[in-house]
Design a protein around this motif. Structure first.
Motif, PDB file in Angstrom:
ATOM      1  N   ASN A 168     -43.202  52.655  52.879  1.00  0.00           N
ATOM      2  CA  ASN A 168     -42.978  53.009  51.494  1.00  0.00           C
ATOM      3  C   ASN A 168     -43.725  54.326  51.304  1.00  0.00           C
ATOM      4  O   ASN A 168     -44.966  54.340  51.301  1.00  0.00           O
ATOM      5  CB  ASN A 168     -43.532  51.918  50.570  1.00  0.00           C
ATOM      6  N   PRO A 169     -43.024  55.454  51.202  1.00  0.00           N
ATOM      7  CA  PRO A 169     -43.687  56.761  51.171  1.00  0.00           C
ATOM      8  C   PRO A 169     -44.765  56.895  50.096  1.00  0.00           C
ATOM      9  O   PRO A 169     -45.835  57.450  50.354  1.00  0.00           O
ATOM     10  CB  PRO A 169     -42.549  57.748  50.928  1.00  0.00           C
ATOM     11  N   GLN A 170     -44.507  56.370  48.916  1.00  0.00           N
ATOM     12  CA  GLN A 170     -45.480  56.482  47.833  1.00  0.00           C
ATOM     13  C   GLN A 170     -46.766  55.731  48.181  1.00  0.00           C
ATOM     14  O   GLN A 170     -47.870  56.256  48.032  1.00  0.00           O
ATOM     15  CB  GLN A 170     -44.884  55.946  46.534  1.00  0.00           C
ATOM     16  N   LEU A 171     -46.631  54.508  48.680  1.00  0.00           N
ATOM     17  CA  LEU A 171     -47.816  53.722  49.034  1.00  0.00           C
ATOM     18  C   LEU A 171     -48.512  54.300  50.266  1.00  0.00           C
ATOM     19  O   LEU A 171     -49.742  54.307  50.343  1.00  0.00           O
ATOM     20  CB  LEU A 171     -47.433  52.264  49.258  1.00  0.00           C
ATOM     21  N   ALA A 172     -47.734  54.804  51.213  1.00  0.00           N
ATOM     22  CA  ALA A 172     -48.335  55.426  52.402  1.00  0.00           C
ATOM     23  C   ALA A 172     -49.143  56.661  52.004  1.00  0.00           C
ATOM     24  O   ALA A 172     -50.251  56.871  52.519  1.00  0.00           O
ATOM     25  CB  ALA A 172     -47.251  55.804  53.409  1.00  0.00           C
ATOM     26  N   HIS A 173     -48.610  57.446  51.090  1.00  0.00           N
ATOM     27  CA  HIS A 173     -49.333  58.631  50.622  1.00  0.00           C
ATOM     28  C   HIS A 173     -50.665  58.239  49.975  1.00  0.00           C
ATOM     29  O   HIS A 173     -51.705  58.847  50.243  1.00  0.00           O
ATOM     30  CB  HIS A 173     -48.478  59.426  49.642  1.00  0.00           C
ATOM     31  N   GLN A 174     -50.630  57.209  49.145  1.00  0.00           N
ATOM     32  CA  GLN A 174     -51.857  56.740  48.507  1.00  0.00           C
ATOM     33  C   GLN A 174     -52.866  56.253  49.543  1.00  0.00           C
ATOM     34  O   GLN A 174     -54.063  56.530  49.437  1.00  0.00           O
ATOM     35  CB  GLN A 174     -51.546  55.616  47.519  1.00  0.00           C
ATOM     36  N   ALA A 175     -52.373  55.538  50.552  1.00  0.00           N
ATOM     37  CA  ALA A 175     -53.256  55.006  51.597  1.00  0.00           C
ATOM     38  C   ALA A 175     -53.889  56.133  52.408  1.00  0.00           C
ATOM     39  O   ALA A 175     -55.100  56.133  52.651  1.00  0.00           O
ATOM     40  CB  ALA A 175     -52.485  54.055  52.505  1.00  0.00           C
ATOM     41  N   VAL A 176     -53.078  57.108  52.821  1.00  0.00           N
ATOM     42  CA  VAL A 176     -53.593  58.229  53.619  1.00  0.00           C
ATOM     43  C   VAL A 176     -54.552  59.079  52.793  1.00  0.00           C
ATOM     44  O   VAL A 176     -55.554  59.580  53.315  1.00  0.00           O
ATOM     45  CB  VAL A 176     -52.430  59.067  54.193  1.00  0.00           C
ATOM     46  N   SER A 177     -54.280  59.209  51.502  1.00  0.00           N
ATOM     47  CA  SER A 177     -55.178  59.965  50.628  1.00  0.00           C
ATOM     48  C   SER A 177     -56.526  59.262  50.488  1.00  0.00           C
ATOM     49  O   SER A 177     -57.570  59.908  50.443  1.00  0.00           O
ATOM     50  CB  SER A 177     -54.551  60.155  49.244  1.00  0.00           C
ATOM     51  N   ALA A 178     -56.496  57.938  50.419  1.00  0.00           N
ATOM     52  CA  ALA A 178     -57.733  57.171  50.264  1.00  0.00           C
ATOM     53  C   ALA A 178     -58.496  57.029  51.573  1.00  0.00           C
ATOM     54  O   ALA A 178     -59.722  56.966  51.581  1.00  0.00           O
ATOM     55  CB  ALA A 178     -57.417  55.777  49.711  1.00  0.00           C
ATOM     56  N   GLU A 179     -57.767  56.989  52.683  1.00  0.00           N
ATOM     57  CA  GLU A 179     -58.371  56.731  54.005  1.00  0.00           C
ATOM     58  C   GLU A 179     -57.556  57.478  55.061  1.00  0.00           C
ATOM     59  O   GLU A 179     -56.593  56.950  55.606  1.00  0.00           O
ATOM     60  CB  GLU A 179     -58.353  55.225  54.272  1.00  0.00           C
ATOM     61  N   PRO A 180     -57.916  58.734  55.355  1.00  0.00           N
ATOM     62  CA  PRO A 180     -57.097  59.575  56.235  1.00  0.00           C
ATOM     63  C   PRO A 180     -56.781  58.977  57.618  1.00  0.00           C
ATOM     64  O   PRO A 180     -55.714  59.245  58.158  1.00  0.00           O
ATOM     65  CB  PRO A 180     -57.918  60.854  56.374  1.00  0.00           C
ATOM     66  N   ASP A 181     -57.646  58.156  58.167  1.00  0.00           N
ATOM     67  CA  ASP A 181     -57.403  57.589  59.497  1.00  0.00           C
ATOM     68  C   ASP A 181     -56.524  56.342  59.481  1.00  0.00           C
ATOM     69  O   ASP A 181     -56.241  55.766  60.532  1.00  0.00           O
ATOM     70  CB  ASP A 181     -58.734  57.258  60.186  1.00  0.00           C
ATOM     71  N   ILE A 182     -56.057  55.928  58.308  1.00  0.00           N
ATOM     72  CA  ILE A 182     -55.294  54.696  58.195  1.00  0.00           C
ATOM     73  C   ILE A 182     -53.947  54.758  58.917  1.00  0.00           C
ATOM     74  O   ILE A 182     -53.331  53.742  59.194  1.00  0.00           O
ATOM     75  CB  ILE A 182     -55.109  54.277  56.722  1.00  0.00           C
ATOM     76  N   GLY A 183     -53.530  55.964  59.273  1.00  0.00           N
ATOM     77  CA  GLY A 183     -52.274  56.108  60.008  1.00  0.00           C
ATOM     78  C   GLY A 183     -52.244  55.295  61.286  1.00  0.00           C
ATOM     79  O   GLY A 183     -51.173  54.927  61.768  1.00  0.00           O
ATOM     80  N   ALA A 184     -53.407  54.966  61.828  1.00  0.00           N
ATOM     81  CA  ALA A 184     -53.465  54.124  63.025  1.00  0.00           C
ATOM     82  C   ALA A 184     -52.947  52.713  62.738  1.00  0.00           C
ATOM     83  O   ALA A 184     -52.571  51.992  63.668  1.00  0.00           O
ATOM     84  CB  ALA A 184     -54.898  54.051  63.559  1.00  0.00           C
ATOM     85  N   LEU A 185     -52.890  52.328  61.476  1.00  0.00           N
ATOM     86  CA  LEU A 185     -52.417  50.998  61.098  1.00  0.00           C
ATOM     87  C   LEU A 185     -51.040  51.026  60.435  1.00  0.00           C
ATOM     88  O   LEU A 185     -50.566  50.002  59.956  1.00  0.00           O
ATOM     89  CB  LEU A 185     -53.426  50.342  60.151  1.00  0.00           C
ATOM     90  N   LEU A 186     -50.417  52.178  60.402  1.00  0.00           N
ATOM     91  CA  LEU A 186     -49.104  52.326  59.778  1.00  0.00           C
ATOM     92  C   LEU A 186     -48.044  52.599  60.835  1.00  0.00           C
ATOM     93  O   LEU A 186     -48.385  53.062  61.912  1.00  0.00           O
ATOM     94  CB  LEU A 186     -49.134  53.488  58.773  1.00  0.00           C
ATOM     95  N   PRO A 187     -46.777  52.383  60.589  1.00  0.00           N
ATOM     96  CA  PRO A 187     -46.178  51.779  59.412  1.00  0.00           C
ATOM     97  C   PRO A 187     -46.309  50.262  59.458  1.00  0.00           C
ATOM     98  O   PRO A 187     -46.888  49.709  60.389  1.00  0.00           O
ATOM     99  CB  PRO A 187     -44.722  52.208  59.519  1.00  0.00           C
ATOM    100  N   CYS A 188     -45.734  49.602  58.459  1.00  0.00           N
ATOM    101  CA  CYS A 188     -45.706  48.135  58.450  1.00  0.00           C
ATOM    102  C   CYS A 188     -44.644  47.692  59.459  1.00  0.00           C
ATOM    103  O   CYS A 188     -43.479  48.079  59.349  1.00  0.00           O
ATOM    104  CB  CYS A 188     -45.313  47.611  57.073  1.00  0.00           C
ATOM    105  N   ASN A 189     -45.060  46.908  60.431  1.00  0.00           N
ATOM    106  CA  ASN A 189     -44.097  46.410  61.408  1.00  0.00           C
ATOM    107  C   ASN A 189     -43.423  45.149  60.890  1.00  0.00           C
ATOM    108  O   ASN A 189     -44.089  44.215  60.445  1.00  0.00           O
ATOM    109  CB  ASN A 189     -44.783  46.102  62.739  1.00  0.00           C
ATOM    110  N   VAL A 190     -42.102  45.148  60.941  1.00  0.00           N
ATOM    111  CA  VAL A 190     -41.300  43.989  60.573  1.00  0.00           C
ATOM    112  C   VAL A 190     -40.528  43.590  61.825  1.00  0.00           C
ATOM    113  O   VAL A 190     -39.788  44.402  62.389  1.00  0.00           O
ATOM    114  CB  VAL A 190     -40.331  44.307  59.416  1.00  0.00           C
ATOM    115  N   VAL A 191     -40.724  42.362  62.264  1.00  0.00           N
ATOM    116  CA  VAL A 191     -40.086  41.877  63.486  1.00  0.00           C
ATOM    117  C   VAL A 191     -38.932  40.954  63.121  1.00  0.00           C
ATOM    118  O   VAL A 191     -39.072  40.078  62.258  1.00  0.00           O
ATOM    119  CB  VAL A 191     -41.106  41.110  64.363  1.00  0.00           C
ATOM    120  N   VAL A 192     -37.802  41.169  63.768  1.00  0.00           N
ATOM    121  CA  VAL A 192     -36.678  40.250  63.682  1.00  0.00           C
ATOM    122  C   VAL A 192     -36.436  39.801  65.112  1.00  0.00           C
ATOM    123  O   VAL A 192     -36.206  40.629  65.995  1.00  0.00           O
ATOM    124  CB  VAL A 192     -35.415  40.911  63.083  1.00  0.00           C
ATOM    125  N   ARG A 193     -36.558  38.491  65.332  1.00  0.00           N
ATOM    126  CA  ARG A 193     -36.407  37.977  66.692  1.00  0.00           C
ATOM    127  C   ARG A 193     -35.587  36.698  66.681  1.00  0.00           C
ATOM    128  O   ARG A 193     -35.522  36.002  65.661  1.00  0.00           O
ATOM    129  CB  ARG A 193     -37.758  37.738  67.344  1.00  0.00           C
TER     130      ARG A 193
END
Length: 129
Positions: A58-83
């Motif tokens: 979600n670009p808006q939420l990702a922007h807020q997260a990166v702005s608050a914590e620049p290194d958070i990209g290591a935990l992004l994006p949200c992985n959704v698994v379909v198996r």
């Protein structure tokens, strides 16, 4: 638990389409689509049931997260698994942002994690019904 999941009553391909649409409704796009089964077959000659990992953002939420914590990209994006299980049962699961983002000691990130979790819960509800 590090993930939240649901069994769905649709086929694997229909589940991918429904998940993608439900994510879109919640403001997420799919940035990446990793076909794990295809890759394992091509690289190792291993046959397994369908298994895909969708990198949702979600670009808006990702922007807020990166702005608050620049290194958070290591935990992004949200992985959704379909198996799919060998018996044909299809599962949809996602990383629980509330659990994973406890790794980040930043109250702003915790607030965002809660919002992401609520949105992803609505995605599961939409595809489970």
């Amino acid at each position: 638990m590090y993930s939240v999941s649901a069994k769905v009553s649709t086929s694997f391909d229909d589940s991918i389409a429904r998940v993608t649409e439900a994510l879109k409704t919640e403001g997420f796009g799919v940035l990446s689509d990793i076909d794990v089964a295809k890759t394992l077959n091509a690289k190792l000659g291993v046959e397994q049931p369908p298994y895909r990992i969708l990198g949702a953002c979600n670009p808006q939420l990702a922007h807020q997260a990166v702005s608050a914590e620049p290194d958070i990209g290591a935990l992004l994006p949200c992985n959704v698994v379909v198996r799919q299980d060998p018996d044909g049962t299809v599962h949809v699961l996602f990383m629980d942002p509330m659990t994973v983002l406890t790794l980040v000691d930043n109250p702003k990130v915790q607030e965002l994690a809660s919002e992401v979790r609520e949105r992803l819960d609505r995605v599961l509800a939409a595809i489970s019904g």
